[in-house]
Design an enzyme around this catalytic site. Structure first.
Site, PDB file in Angstrom:
ATOM      1  CG  PHE A 113      -1.969   1.001   1.207  1.00 42.42           C
ATOM      2  CD1 PHE A 113      -2.987   0.872   0.528  1.00 42.42           C
ATOM      3  CD2 PHE A 113      -1.885   2.239   2.085  1.00 42.42           C
ATOM      4  CE1 PHE A 113      -4.141   1.774   0.662  1.00 42.42           C
ATOM      5  CE2 PHE A 113      -2.845   2.947   1.962  1.00 42.42           C
ATOM      6  CZ  PHE A 113      -3.915   2.926   1.283  1.00 42.42           C
ATOM      7  CG  ASP A 184       0.127  -3.058   6.822  1.00 44.46           C
ATOM      8  OD1 ASP A 184      -0.992  -3.337   7.201  1.00 44.46           O
ATOM      9  OD2 ASP A 184       0.222  -1.870   6.516  1.00 44.46           O
ATOM     10  CE1 TYR A 209      -9.658   1.869   7.119  1.00 44.57           C
ATOM     11  CE2 TYR A 209      -8.243   2.617   9.187  1.00 44.57           C
ATOM     12  CZ  TYR A 209      -8.402   2.350   7.777  1.00 44.57           C
ATOM     13  OH  TYR A 209      -7.262   2.797   7.160  1.00 44.57           O
ATOM     14  CE  LYS A 210      -7.912  -0.837   4.954  1.00 48.52           C
ATOM     15  NZ  LYS A 210      -6.473  -0.640   4.807  1.00 48.52           N
ATOM     16  NE  ARG A 356     -10.299  -2.571  -2.836  1.00 54.69           N
ATOM     17  CZ  ARG A 356      -9.734  -2.069  -1.818  1.00 54.69           C
ATOM     18  NH1 ARG A 356      -8.440  -2.467  -1.352  1.00 54.69           N
ATOM     19  NH2 ARG A 356     -10.348  -1.051  -0.924  1.00 54.69           N
TER      20      ARG A 356
HETATM   21  C1  PLP Z   1      -5.736   0.648   4.575  1.00 56.16           C
HETATM   22  C2  PLP Z   1      -4.388   0.577   4.569  1.00 56.16           C
HETATM   23  C3  PLP Z   1      -3.516   1.703   5.213  1.00 56.16           C
HETATM   24  C4  PLP Z   1      -4.437   2.806   5.629  1.00 56.16           C
HETATM   25  O1  PLP Z   1      -3.497   3.674   6.581  1.00 56.16           O
HETATM   26  P1  PLP Z   1      -4.008   4.609   7.445  1.00 56.16           P
HETATM   27  O2  PLP Z   1      -3.007   5.437   7.941  1.00 56.16           O
HETATM   28  O3  PLP Z   1      -5.167   3.986   8.426  1.00 56.16           O
HETATM   29  O4  PLP Z   1      -4.841   5.632   6.664  1.00 56.16           O
HETATM   30  C5  PLP Z   1      -2.067   1.399   5.361  1.00 56.16           C
HETATM   31  N1  PLP Z   1      -1.484   0.564   4.983  1.00 56.16           N
HETATM   32  C6  PLP Z   1      -2.281  -0.666   4.126  1.00 56.16           C
HETATM   33  C7  PLP Z   1      -1.516  -1.673   4.033  1.00 56.16           C
HETATM   34  C8  PLP Z   1      -3.681  -0.432   4.102  1.00 56.16           C
HETATM   35  O5  PLP Z   1      -4.353  -1.700   3.772  1.00 56.16           O
END
Ligand code: PLP
Length: 397
Positions: A113, A184, A209-210, A356
């Site tokens: 990400f 992660d 939150y996911k 997705r």
């Molecule tokens: C959703 C996601 C994020 C989001 O980071 P936030 O700081 O919570 O906005 C970061 N890394 C990955 C791999 C994600 O899927």
């Protein structure tokens, strides 16, 4: 056996919607709605500042952290909640790099990400010109691990394609090369079985939150292996990670174990939402969840491939190599997704061409999935996606 018909009743989903986006923002658990209302009225409203002690607000990050930890195979006292995932990535990376002072390379992959990569780049810039983030394609990660790598930073499940890395294997390889690992779990926690203790990871981070359904802006979590927890120096040394925050010392002394990864004031209302949201998991067996998730994914893939050949599967077919989402590619993916959402099937779009769909057995039935596939294919064959309103890009895709 986990009773998924029961877990489904624990969510407050809008009528007429099939929600295939719990991988991006989980829906509202009924208990969270009540709990937050009570936290506002009875705790904040009535207790005012005494709520920090009386309602146990100050202990929420560790208490809720233990509940999240149980879902990812972490021992009690090894996970703490707070901040956002990007911040937790930074903290874990900074602490890991300090444990390998003679090395300068963070290794990651191009499927990660972007925020994780940006945080790593920013950290390298702060540390000095000799630090570097190296990225390779996901398939090349294993071979790229060598004795220059200080930290291997990997997101287990790819946010676009749903491809899953082999965590135990990469950890073993990294450790053999003398590197530390940061995992992660954004698309793993609550999505697939995870065994942080068994895999012997060093650090792990993830969001709530996911798949954990804490609501928009819910706090992230960080795990530090017990063997490292009292050794690591927290890069973001905030007062609530101090050994004695209310001594108000002028010098920082890290708190015991995972407590030192706290930074500042915890988001109490979001933690209350998450705490209640975690009740849904009490009767859930992760092996049942995984089996049902794969069944739903396979059903969806089969139906979509049979009826809309224009969509190309982007997710690996091999069960071992995927998480809990299915993605298809199409050059007009954005417009197709908008048309689908307009007809009550909510997924999302990731540039440049990914549609997705998240599969969350807690509230999705086989019927939902079959119906979603049928609606998608009907939109494709009828060409209903090609209306001007579906081509206008919103800020959040
Ligand atoms: C959703 C996601 C994020 C989001 O980071 P936030 O700081 O919570 O906005 C970061 N890394 C990955 C791999 C994600 O899927």
């Amino acid at each position: 056996m986990t009773d998924f018909a029961h877990t489904r009743t624990m969510f407050d989903l809008p009528e007429g919607v099939i929600y295939l986006d719990g991988n991006s923002l989980g829906p509202l658990p009924r208990a969270a709605k009540d709990r937050v209302a009570r936290a506002i009225a009875d705790e904040w409203g009535q207790m005012l500042i005494t709520g920090w002690n009386k309602a146990g607000w100050m202990d929420l990050p560790a208490r809720v952290g233990d509940r999240v930890g149980r879902l990812v195979g972490a021992q009690p006292g090894t996970v703490v909640m707070g901040d956002t995932l990007s911040i937790k990535v930074y903290q874990a990376l900074a602490s890991a790099l300090e444990l390998r002072p003679e090395r300068r390379v963070i290794l990651s992959d191009t499927g990660n990400f972007p925020s994780d990569l940006y945080m790593a780049e920013g950290l390298c810039r702060t540390l000095g010109a000799d630090y570097a983030l190296k990225t390779v394609v996901p398939e090349a990660v294993e071979d790229a691990i060598d004795d220059h790598v200080a930290v291997l930073m990997i997101t287990e499940v790819d946010y676009r394609t749903g491809r899953k890395h082999d965590m135990a294997r990469l950890i073993a390889k990294a450790h053999a090369a003398g590197a530390l690992v940061v995992w992660d779990l954004a698309h793993s926690a609550g999505a697939i079985p995870v065994d942080l203790t068994g895999a012997n990871t060093d650090f792990a981070v993830g969001c709530s939150y996911k798949y954990l359904n804490s609501g928009p802006g819910g706090p992230a979590f960080i795990y530090v292996a017990p063997r490292l927890a009292d050794k690591v120096r927290p890069a973001l040394s905030g007062w609530l990670g101090h050994e004695a925050p209310f001594a108000f010392d002028l010098d920082y002394r890290p708190g015991a174990g995972i407590e030192r990864m706290r930074v500042g004031t915890p988001p109490v209302l979001q933690l209350a939402a998450l705490d209640a949201a975690l009740d849904v998991w009490d009767g859930v067996d992760m092996a049942d969840l995984r089996a049902r998730s794969l069944e739903l994914q396979d059903m969806f893939i089969e139906r979509v491939e049979a009826a809309c050949p224009d969509l190309t599967l982007a997710t690996p077919r091999d069960h071992k190599s995927r998480g809990s989402q299915v993605s298809f590619r199409h050059a007009q993916g954005y417009a197709i997704m908008q048309a689908l959402i307009a007809e009550g099937v909510i997924g999302d779009f990731r540039a440049p061409d990914i549609l997705r769909f998240g599969f969350t057995p807690l509230y999705l039935s086989r019927e939902d999935v079959a119906q979603a596939a049928d609606i998608l294919c009907d939109i494709m064959t009828s060409g209903r996606w090609d209306r001007p309103e579906f081509h206008t890009r919103a800020k959040v895709t």
